[in-house]
Design a protein around this motif. Structure first.
Motif, PDB file in Angstrom:
ATOM      1  N   MET A 360      -0.451  -4.595   2.569  1.00 46.64           N
ATOM      2  CA  MET A 360       0.860  -4.573   1.930  1.00 46.64           C
ATOM      3  C   MET A 360       1.228  -5.948   1.383  1.00 46.64           C
ATOM      4  SD  MET A 360       4.414  -3.063   3.470  1.00 46.64           S
ATOM      5  CE  MET A 360       5.863  -2.792   2.433  1.00 46.64           C
ATOM      6  N   GLY A 361       0.778  -6.988   2.066  1.00 44.62           N
ATOM      7  CA  GLY A 361       1.036  -8.342   1.582  1.00 44.62           C
ATOM      8  C   GLY A 361       0.442  -8.578   0.208  1.00 44.62           C
ATOM      9  N   ARG A 362      -0.739  -8.009  -0.027  1.00 42.73           N
ATOM     10  CA  ARG A 362      -1.376  -8.159  -1.343  1.00 42.73           C
ATOM     11  C   ARG A 362      -0.532  -7.480  -2.423  1.00 42.73           C
ATOM     12  NH1 ARG A 362      -6.484  -9.471  -1.614  1.00 42.73           N
ATOM     13  NH2 ARG A 362      -6.965  -8.412   0.341  1.00 42.73           N
ATOM     14  N   ALA A 363       0.010  -6.284  -2.072  1.00 48.03           N
ATOM     15  CA  ALA A 363       0.841  -5.557  -3.032  1.00 48.03           C
ATOM     16  C   ALA A 363       2.126  -6.325  -3.343  1.00 48.03           C
ATOM     17  CB  ALA A 363       1.171  -4.169  -2.478  1.00 48.03           C
ATOM     18  N   VAL A 364       2.735  -6.910  -2.308  1.00 45.12           N
ATOM     19  CA  VAL A 364       3.954  -7.698  -2.515  1.00 45.12           C
ATOM     20  C   VAL A 364       3.651  -8.914  -3.386  1.00 45.12           C
ATOM     21  CG1 VAL A 364       5.645  -9.187  -1.354  1.00 45.12           C
ATOM     22  CG2 VAL A 364       5.115  -6.926  -0.408  1.00 45.12           C
ATOM     23  N   SER A 444      13.042  -0.695   2.196  1.00 38.94           N
ATOM     24  CA  SER A 444      13.037  -0.847   0.738  1.00 38.94           C
ATOM     25  C   SER A 444      11.676  -1.295   0.232  1.00 38.94           C
ATOM     26  CB  SER A 444      14.110  -1.857   0.315  1.00 38.94           C
ATOM     27  OG  SER A 444      15.399  -1.398   0.648  1.00 38.94           O
ATOM     28  N   LEU A 445      11.023  -2.162   0.985  1.00 39.09           N
ATOM     29  CA  LEU A 445       9.680  -2.612   0.600  1.00 39.09           C
ATOM     30  C   LEU A 445       8.676  -1.464   0.686  1.00 39.09           C
ATOM     31  CD1 LEU A 445       9.383  -6.161   2.229  1.00 39.09           C
ATOM     32  CD2 LEU A 445       9.694  -5.606  -0.182  1.00 39.09           C
ATOM     33  N   TYR A 446       8.791  -0.638   1.732  1.00 40.84           N
ATOM     34  CA  TYR A 446       7.908   0.529   1.835  1.00 40.84           C
ATOM     35  C   TYR A 446       8.111   1.468   0.648  1.00 40.84           C
ATOM     36  CZ  TYR A 446       6.546  -0.488   6.689  1.00 40.84           C
ATOM     37  OH  TYR A 446       6.020  -1.051   7.833  1.00 40.84           O
ATOM     38  N   GLU A 447       9.364   1.692   0.294  1.00 43.50           N
ATOM     39  CA  GLU A 447       9.651   2.601  -0.819  1.00 43.50           C
ATOM     40  C   GLU A 447       9.113   2.064  -2.139  1.00 43.50           C
ATOM     41  OE1 GLU A 447      13.872   2.918  -0.478  1.00 43.50           O
ATOM     42  OE2 GLU A 447      13.791   4.460   1.096  1.00 43.50           O
ATOM     43  N   LYS A 448       9.082   0.749  -2.266  1.00 41.72           N
ATOM     44  CA  LYS A 448       8.600   0.125  -3.500  1.00 41.72           C
ATOM     45  C   LYS A 448       7.079   0.062  -3.563  1.00 41.72           C
ATOM     46  CE  LYS A 448      10.750  -3.579  -4.945  1.00 41.72           C
ATOM     47  NZ  LYS A 448      11.216  -4.990  -5.065  1.00 41.72           N
ATOM     48  N   SER A 543     -10.119  -3.418  17.979  1.00 41.77           N
ATOM     49  CA  SER A 543     -10.298  -2.474  16.874  1.00 41.77           C
ATOM     50  C   SER A 543      -8.995  -2.438  16.075  1.00 41.77           C
ATOM     51  CB  SER A 543     -10.611  -1.066  17.384  1.00 41.77           C
ATOM     52  OG  SER A 543     -11.691  -1.079  18.288  1.00 41.77           O
ATOM     53  N   TYR A 544      -9.101  -2.630  14.768  1.00 39.56           N
ATOM     54  CA  TYR A 544      -7.928  -2.668  13.895  1.00 39.56           C
ATOM     55  C   TYR A 544      -7.968  -1.470  12.953  1.00 39.56           C
ATOM     56  CZ  TYR A 544      -8.069  -7.632  15.273  1.00 39.56           C
ATOM     57  OH  TYR A 544      -8.112  -8.812  15.974  1.00 39.56           O
ATOM     58  N   PHE A 545      -6.795  -0.902  12.675  1.00 38.30           N
ATOM     59  CA  PHE A 545      -6.704   0.258  11.797  1.00 38.30           C
ATOM     60  C   PHE A 545      -5.623   0.010  10.756  1.00 38.30           C
ATOM     61  CE2 PHE A 545      -7.019   1.355  16.315  1.00 38.30           C
ATOM     62  CZ  PHE A 545      -8.307   1.850  16.380  1.00 38.30           C
ATOM     63  N   GLY A 546      -5.859   0.437   9.513  1.00 32.98           N
ATOM     64  CA  GLY A 546      -4.851   0.307   8.473  1.00 32.98           C
ATOM     65  C   GLY A 546      -4.904   1.490   7.524  1.00 32.98           C
ATOM     66  N   VAL A 547      -3.715   1.968   7.103  1.00 35.69           N
ATOM     67  CA  VAL A 547      -3.645   3.084   6.147  1.00 35.69           C
ATOM     68  C   VAL A 547      -2.517   2.816   5.157  1.00 35.69           C
ATOM     69  CG1 VAL A 547      -4.488   4.747   7.853  1.00 35.69           C
ATOM     70  CG2 VAL A 547      -2.011   4.451   7.538  1.00 35.69           C
ATOM     71  N   LYS A 548      -2.519   3.601   4.078  1.00 30.80           N
ATOM     72  CA  LYS A 548      -1.414   3.594   3.122  1.00 30.80           C
ATOM     73  C   LYS A 548      -1.292   4.986   2.504  1.00 30.80           C
ATOM     74  CE  LYS A 548       0.034   2.468  -1.471  1.00 30.80           C
ATOM     75  NZ  LYS A 548      -0.464   2.173  -2.834  1.00 30.80           N
ATOM     76  N   THR A 549      -0.073   5.540   2.533  1.00 30.15           N
ATOM     77  CA  THR A 549       0.235   6.777   1.808  1.00 30.15           C
ATOM     78  C   THR A 549       1.603   6.586   1.158  1.00 30.15           C
ATOM     79  OG1 THR A 549       1.471   7.989   3.523  1.00 30.15           O
ATOM     80  CG2 THR A 549      -0.955   8.066   3.653  1.00 30.15           C
ATOM     81  N   ASN A 550       2.088   7.636   0.507  1.00 31.29           N
ATOM     82  CA  ASN A 550       3.411   7.566  -0.111  1.00 31.29           C
ATOM     83  C   ASN A 550       4.500   8.131   0.785  1.00 31.29           C
ATOM     84  OD1 ASN A 550       2.817  10.263  -0.187  1.00 31.29           O
ATOM     85  ND2 ASN A 550       2.953  10.499  -2.411  1.00 31.29           N
TER      86      ASN A 550
END
Length: 578
Positions: A360-364, A444-448, A543-550
């Motif tokens: 998410m930091g990359r997207a910001v 708000s950041l998640y929504e964006k 163990s690290y996990f990461g996801v992204k959806t809308n």
């Protein structure tokens, strides 16, 4: 030498420290304990040398400290200009033996005629990093075990840039340490002699004042205590080193509505009010939450014992408090920092994060036209990259990692909970004046940008058997890599030990332009990922996990399924419930 030979050598050493001698006598009835104390020598990991206190080559004691400092002294004499006169600055936290280890370090340096600057009382890790740069010393030493249990202490080395030593320097120092054949026979100078000779100088408040002045340079907005609803803060230093600098920094910035968790304000090597002095763990905030509800606080801030990690809890919608993850707080701070810069300041600026930190930091950063650079896990790699920027047109804007470490001002070259505690309160004050809580700002950041969600599973595996189990897990993952996770195909496998990225469909390979490390990462088709990494400072498999959806619910379901499949695999590998 076998561990038995090492044990006998220590037992027969007639000048052995009396307290260590008594402990060693007690241990003689426990073969497993003796073996663990002597089967290896403590080595430098991602954060230096860290271990349990006690007698033995695999323990933290005055002799293993002397060996480490002897190696460091030999290294800086060979590789750092004017090392003797520039000297080494030494700080220490609130743990058992911390000040004693600091003085032992100065005594070894004194034998080499190397100047030692030792703080008069405990100080945070980021202040040590600042002090190296401020005093222009050849190196720095921080005596700390961060948020480890009370029976631990540690030894971290900082280079002349004020950053933790990167791999090449660490290898050279380790080589010098390994040349020291007998840790029991290292010559040291008496404390009173090096004080009389001026080789041990005690450092007072001058560096604190210089650091506090630098804090003003990272302030983005003015704090207005006169508006109708000023920010209310509760702060806990969790029995560590942060109290003085955080309180002074907040007052300097303009915050007056500050309350301290008094029971956790005083340094305490037992960390007696918490099961773990780690702001990553929600139990560390129990007292702060109780106090916060009493005064309707807007934000709760907590620092770990050496004040390089910051945890923040914010108001939830139901009147309770939610502890933000390191990824969430880091993303909020990143957005706030970049939003309050003009385009000129952002030009050629870089954000640095680790490979297990949220995407998410990359997207910001992209939203503000800023590039994000990935490093291996460990803030030393972020500090190393900052140093490299000094010879390019690039410059540092913000750095962070998921494990509650963040940095805004480059006058420090390690994660800094002090400056970021002040920044987090400034950010909360800004959003409050916009009519939002920090949780609403995060939403708000998640929504964006999308609903990014991350988790980490830490499996503690101690001792010789634990090290073998961790190796077994990593070998299994490499030999039988995941092809799917949560019904998503793995499209690439990154093995940082071989520096190769393999695309599973085309079988094409790329070179990963990062140092080699025992890490494996799986990238999924739908922006999910999993990363496996043995800890460099603790006996843990992470163990690290990461996801992204809308959608938040989709992300929660997605990451839960990934975690369950990974945990099932762990159980199969180890043959037991984990």
């Amino acid at each position: 030498m076998s561990w038995q030979d090492q044990w006998k050598k220590w037992s027969n050493f007639h000048q052995l420290d009396e307290s260590l001698k008594k402990q060693l006598t007690t241990m003689e009835q426990d073969k497993a304990q003796l073996e663990d104390a002597f089967y290896q020598s403590l080595t430098f990991g991602t954060g230096g040398m860290r271990g349990e206190l006690g007698p033995g080559t695999n323990r933290m004691n005055i002799y293993t400290i002397r060996k480490a400092v002897e190696g460091l002294a030999n290294y800086i004499e060979k590789h750092v200009d004017q090392a003797k006169t520039r000297g080494v600055v030494i700080a220490y936290d609130s743990r058992y033996m911390s000040k004693e280890f600091a003085i032992e370090s100065a005594r070894v340096l004194g034998q080499h005629q190397i100047q030692a600057y030792v703080f008069e009382s405990l100080r945070p890790t980021p202040l040590l990093s600042f002090a190296v740069r401020y005093l222009q010393t050849a190196a720095g030493i921080m005596i700390t075990a961060s948020h480890n249990p009370p029976e631990y202490n540690g030894f971290k080395v900082y280079n002349e840039d004020g950053g933790q030593i990167p791999p090449k320097e660490a290898e050279a120092i380790i080589e010098e340490v390994n040349r020291v054949e007998d840790e029991l026979q290292i010559d040291v100078q008496p404390q009173d002699e090096i004080e009389a000779d001026g080789l041990l100088k005690w450092v007072g408040n001058d560096i604190d004042e210089a650091y506090l002045k630098e804090l003003q340079s990272i302030q983005k907005t003015n704090v207005n205590e006169q508006h109708s609803h000023p920010l209310k803060i509760v702060f806990t230093p969790l029995h560590g080193t942060a109290y003085d600098l955080v309180v002074r920094g907040l007052k300097q910035t303009g915050f007056e509505r500050l309350e301290i968790v008094d029971e956790q304000a005083k340094p305490d090597p037992e960390f007696s009010t918490v099961s773990s002095p780690n702001p990553e763990e929600h139990q560390a905030f129990e007292m702060a939450m109780k106090q916060g509800k009493e005064i309707d606080a807007d934000i709760l801030i907590g620092t770990d014992p050496d004040a390089d990690r910051l945890g923040v809890a914010v108001k939830d919608g139901d009147g309770s408090y939610q502890v933000l993850t390191g990824n969430q707080l880091g993303t909020l701070l990143l957005d706030y920092t970049l939003a309050h810069m003009n385009e000129t300041d952002r030009q050629n600026g870089k954000v640095i994060k680790t490979i297990v930190t949220t995407e998410m930091g990359r997207a910001v950063a992209e939203h503000y036209g800023v590039e994000t650079i990935d490093t291996l896990t460990g803030f030393k790699f972020i500090g190393e990259k900052m140093k490299q920027f000094e010879s390019t047109e690039d410059h540092f804007l913000f750095g962070y990692e998921e494990s509650y470490g963040y940095l805004i001002g480059d006058f420090v070259r390690d994660k800094d909970a002090v400056q970021c505690a002040i920044a987090a309160c400034e950010m909360a004050d800004y959003w409050k004046r916009q009519g939002k809580t920090l949780k609403q700002a995060l939403t708000s950041l998640y929504e964006k940008h999308g609903y990014y969600l991350e988790k980490m599973k830490s499996l503690t595996l101690k001792g010789i058997n634990g090290a073998e189990q961790i190796a077994k897990i990593m070998n299994n993952i490499r030999e039988y890599p995941f092809e799917t996770l949560a019904n998503q195909k793995v499209f690439a496998v990154e093995d940082y030990a071989s520096s190769q990225r393999l695309y599973t469909q085309s079988k094409n390979k790329e070179t990963i332009q990062l140092p080699k490390e025992n890490v494996v990462k799986f990238l999924l088709e739908d922006e999910g990922w999993v990363c496996f990494r043995p800890s460099g400072t603790e006996p843990k498999m992470k163990s690290y996990f990461g996801v992204k959806t809308n959608d938040q619910a989709k992300s929660e379901s997605f990451i839960q399924q990934i975690q369950e499949e990974v945990e099932q695999r762990m159980e199969e590998v180890l043959g037991e419930q984990v």
